[in-house]
Design a protein around this motif. Structure first.
Motif, mmCIF file in Angstrom:
data_model
loop_
_atom_site.group_PDB
_atom_site.id
_atom_site.type_symbol
_atom_site.label_atom_id
_atom_site.label_comp_id
_atom_site.label_asym_id
_atom_site.label_seq_id
_atom_site.Cartn_x
_atom_site.Cartn_y
_atom_site.Cartn_z
ATOM 1 N N ILE A 75 71.564 -42.803 69.472
ATOM 2 C CA ILE A 75 72.873 -42.179 69.267
ATOM 3 C C ILE A 75 73.978 -43.093 69.802
ATOM 4 C CG2 ILE A 75 74.382 -40.219 69.861
ATOM 5 C CD1 ILE A 75 72.155 -39.433 67.952
ATOM 6 N N ALA A 76 73.760 -43.727 70.937
ATOM 7 C CA ALA A 76 74.773 -44.579 71.569
ATOM 8 C C ALA A 76 75.046 -45.855 70.766
ATOM 9 C CB ALA A 76 74.352 -44.938 72.993
ATOM 10 N N ASP A 77 74.145 -46.228 69.878
ATOM 11 C CA ASP A 77 74.318 -47.433 69.052
ATOM 12 C C ASP A 77 75.123 -47.073 67.794
ATOM 13 O OD1 ASP A 77 74.165 -49.880 67.810
ATOM 14 O OD2 ASP A 77 72.002 -49.770 67.416
ATOM 15 N N PHE A 78 76.401 -46.771 67.988
ATOM 16 C CA PHE A 78 77.249 -46.313 66.891
ATOM 17 C C PHE A 78 77.275 -47.302 65.722
ATOM 18 C CE2 PHE A 78 80.055 -43.815 70.076
ATOM 19 C CZ PHE A 78 79.182 -42.749 70.042
ATOM 20 N N GLU B 60 83.448 -49.712 63.710
ATOM 21 C CA GLU B 60 83.772 -50.913 64.482
ATOM 22 C C GLU B 60 83.806 -50.499 65.949
ATOM 23 O OE1 GLU B 60 83.940 -53.969 63.240
ATOM 24 O OE2 GLU B 60 83.577 -53.113 61.246
ATOM 25 N N VAL B 61 83.042 -51.193 66.793
ATOM 26 C CA VAL B 61 82.942 -50.833 68.203
ATOM 27 C C VAL B 61 83.507 -51.953 69.069
ATOM 28 C CG1 VAL B 61 81.372 -50.241 70.096
ATOM 29 C CG2 VAL B 61 80.889 -49.434 67.765
ATOM 30 N N THR B 62 84.385 -51.601 69.988
ATOM 31 C CA THR B 62 84.924 -52.533 70.965
ATOM 32 C C THR B 62 84.488 -52.048 72.339
ATOM 33 O OG1 THR B 62 86.867 -52.902 69.572
ATOM 34 C CG2 THR B 62 87.038 -53.589 71.883
ATOM 35 N N GLU B 63 83.636 -52.834 72.982
ATOM 36 C CA GLU B 63 83.132 -52.440 74.303
ATOM 37 C C GLU B 63 84.192 -52.720 75.356
ATOM 38 O OE1 GLU B 63 79.537 -53.765 77.188
ATOM 39 O OE2 GLU B 63 78.991 -53.334 75.103
ATOM 40 N N ILE B 64 84.469 -51.723 76.180
ATOM 41 C CA ILE B 64 85.432 -51.866 77.269
ATOM 42 C C ILE B 64 84.672 -52.137 78.565
ATOM 43 C CG2 ILE B 64 87.176 -50.637 78.634
ATOM 44 C CD1 ILE B 64 87.845 -49.123 75.977
ATOM 45 N N SER B 65 83.580 -51.418 78.771
ATOM 46 C CA SER B 65 82.694 -51.626 79.915
ATOM 47 C C SER B 65 81.320 -51.114 79.500
ATOM 48 C CB SER B 65 83.198 -50.864 81.150
ATOM 49 O OG SER B 65 83.032 -49.464 80.959
ATOM 50 N N SER C 35 85.755 -46.887 69.394
ATOM 51 C CA SER C 35 85.119 -47.081 68.090
ATOM 52 C C SER C 35 86.031 -46.550 66.995
ATOM 53 C CB SER C 35 83.743 -46.396 68.047
ATOM 54 O OG SER C 35 83.820 -45.044 68.442
ATOM 55 N N ALA C 36 86.051 -47.269 65.893
ATOM 56 C CA ALA C 36 86.847 -46.879 64.726
ATOM 57 C C ALA C 36 85.867 -46.487 63.620
ATOM 58 C CB ALA C 36 87.737 -48.036 64.277
ATOM 59 N N TRP C 37 86.024 -45.274 63.102
ATOM 60 C CA TRP C 37 85.092 -44.699 62.140
ATOM 61 C C TRP C 37 85.763 -44.470 60.793
ATOM 62 C CZ3 TRP C 37 80.042 -42.982 63.505
ATOM 63 C CH2 TRP C 37 79.727 -43.119 64.860
ATOM 64 N N LEU C 38 85.011 -44.711 59.721
ATOM 65 C CA LEU C 38 85.399 -44.319 58.368
ATOM 66 C C LEU C 38 84.172 -43.637 57.770
ATOM 67 C CD1 LEU C 38 87.419 -44.330 56.002
ATOM 68 C CD2 LEU C 38 86.460 -46.544 55.327
ATOM 69 N N VAL C 39 84.319 -42.357 57.409
ATOM 70 C CA VAL C 39 83.181 -41.587 56.910
ATOM 71 C C VAL C 39 83.545 -40.859 55.623
ATOM 72 C CG1 VAL C 39 82.223 -41.224 59.231
ATOM 73 C CG2 VAL C 39 83.730 -39.505 58.241
ATOM 74 N N HIS C 40 82.506 -40.573 54.832
ATOM 75 C CA HIS C 40 82.691 -39.699 53.673
ATOM 76 C C HIS C 40 82.940 -38.303 54.223
ATOM 77 C CE1 HIS C 40 81.506 -42.680 50.739
ATOM 78 N NE2 HIS C 40 80.466 -42.978 51.496
ATOM 79 N N ASP D 206 85.035 -43.596 73.801
ATOM 80 C CA ASP D 206 83.684 -43.097 74.041
ATOM 81 C C ASP D 206 83.280 -43.374 75.487
ATOM 82 O OD1 ASP D 206 83.249 -42.573 71.146
ATOM 83 O OD2 ASP D 206 83.342 -44.746 71.016
ATOM 84 N N ILE D 207 82.740 -42.356 76.150
ATOM 85 C CA ILE D 207 82.254 -42.488 77.525
ATOM 86 C C ILE D 207 80.744 -42.217 77.510
ATOM 87 C CG2 ILE D 207 82.440 -41.667 79.916
ATOM 88 C CD1 ILE D 207 85.063 -42.856 78.881
ATOM 89 N N PHE D 208 79.958 -43.192 77.968
ATOM 90 C CA PHE D 208 78.500 -43.097 77.944
ATOM 91 C C PHE D 208 77.971 -42.795 79.347
ATOM 92 C CE2 PHE D 208 79.929 -45.876 74.602
ATOM 93 C CZ PHE D 208 79.229 -45.430 73.499
ATOM 94 N N ASP D 209 77.304 -41.663 79.493
ATOM 95 C CA ASP D 209 76.708 -41.252 80.763
ATOM 96 C C ASP D 209 75.189 -41.343 80.601
ATOM 97 O OD1 ASP D 209 75.669 -39.947 82.976
ATOM 98 O OD2 ASP D 209 77.095 -38.278 82.885
ATOM 99 N N LYS D 210 74.640 -42.516 80.935
ATOM 100 C CA LYS D 210 73.203 -42.757 80.751
ATOM 101 C C LYS D 210 72.341 -41.889 81.663
ATOM 102 C CE LYS D 210 73.812 -47.464 79.170
ATOM 103 N NZ LYS D 210 73.548 -48.881 79.369
ATOM 104 N N THR D 211 72.861 -41.552 82.827
ATOM 105 C CA THR D 211 72.107 -40.727 83.770
ATOM 106 C C THR D 211 71.886 -39.322 83.227
ATOM 107 O OG1 THR D 211 73.045 -41.979 85.596
ATOM 108 C CG2 THR D 211 72.028 -39.860 86.138
ATOM 109 N N ASN D 212 72.937 -38.730 82.681
ATOM 110 C CA ASN D 212 72.858 -37.362 82.160
ATOM 111 C C ASN D 212 72.649 -37.296 80.651
ATOM 112 O OD1 ASN D 212 73.305 -35.930 84.699
ATOM 113 N ND2 ASN D 212 75.324 -36.882 84.624
ATOM 114 N N LEU D 213 72.447 -38.450 80.020
ATOM 115 C CA LEU D 213 72.188 -38.549 78.582
ATOM 116 C C LEU D 213 73.262 -37.805 77.772
ATOM 117 C CD1 LEU D 213 68.309 -38.093 78.629
ATOM 118 C CD2 LEU D 213 69.615 -40.229 78.673
ATOM 119 N N LYS D 214 74.501 -38.202 78.033
ATOM 120 C CA LYS D 214 75.642 -37.548 77.406
ATOM 121 C C LYS D 214 76.655 -38.606 76.956
ATOM 122 C CE LYS D 214 79.137 -34.091 78.629
ATOM 123 N NZ LYS D 214 79.603 -33.199 79.696
ATOM 124 N N ILE D 215 77.238 -38.404 75.787
ATOM 125 C CA ILE D 215 78.292 -39.286 75.281
ATOM 126 C C ILE D 215 79.487 -38.402 74.933
ATOM 127 C CG2 ILE D 215 78.985 -40.948 73.512
ATOM 128 C CD1 ILE D 215 75.877 -41.370 73.059
#
Length: 148
Positions: free
Chosen positions: A21-24, A38-43, A49-54, A66-75
Motif C-alpha cells: 500500500i505504501a508503494d504508491f 508522482e511521489v516526492t519523498e520528504i522524509s 504524491s500527485a494522483w490522476l485517476v479514472h 502522506d504520513i507513513f506510520d510503520k510501527t502502527n501500519l497506518k498511512i
C-alpha cells in the motif's frame, strides 16, 4: 461532507500489505483505475504524491501529503490541492495472523459545490469505494476477500 469506509481481508502478512500500500508509485502499473502517481519523498515518514485517476465518467486529480506510520501500519493522507474541496483519510492494516490481514480505507471528502452535493457526493463516494476495491483486488490479485 461524506465518509467513505472500505475493509478488505487479504492473504498477506500485515507488514507485506503495508509495504504494498505504501508503494504508491506501483499503483499506476498494477491498478487500472490509476492513470499516474508522482511521489516526492520528504522524509522516511513523509511524502507528497500527485494522483490522476479514472473517476466515474471522467478523471480526478489531486496532490496530497502522506504520513507513513510503520510501527502502527497506518498511512494518513491529506489533500493539499485538487478537484475536491476536502479529501483526507487513512489506510490501516491489522494483522489477523501470520498470513492474513485486513486493510481498512477511511476517508472524508467534500466536493465543494453545496448546491450539487446531494447529487455529486453519493456518486463520488461510490466511485471512490469502487476504485479502492479495484486497487486492492489488483494489488493483491487472488489474495482478497471483501468485508465491507
Amino acid at each position: 461532507m461524506r465518509d467513505v469506509k472500505y475493509i478488505q481481508t487479504v492473504n498477506a502478512s500485515a507488514q507485506q500489505a503495508f509495504e504494498k500500500i505504501a508503494d504508491f508509485k506501483s499503483f499506476e502499473s498494477h491498478c487500472q483505475a490509476v492513470i499516474s502517481v508522482e511521489v516526492t519523498e520528504i522524509s522516511e515518514q513523509e511524502s507528497e504524491s500527485a494522483w490522476l485517476v479514472h473517476f466515474h465518467d471522467g478523471k480526478m486529480s489531486w496532490r496530497e501529503r502522506d504520513i507513513f506510520d510503520k510501527t502502527n501500519l497506518k498511512i494518513e493522507f491529506t489533500q493539499i490541492e485538487g478537484d475536491a474541496d476536502i479529501f483526507e483519510g487513512c489506510w490501516r492494516i491489522e494483522s489477523l495472523n501470520d498470513a492474513q490481514c485486513t486493510i481498512a480505507f477511511d476517508a472524508r471528502f467534500c466536493m465543494g459545490i453545496p448546491t450539487l452535493a446531494d447529487i455529486l457526493e453519493p456518486i463520488a463516494e461510490s466511485a471512490i469505494k469502487q476504485n479502492v476495491e479495484q486497487m486492492l483486488s489488483e494489488l493483491f490479485a487472488s489474495q482478497t476477500e471483501a468485508v465491507a
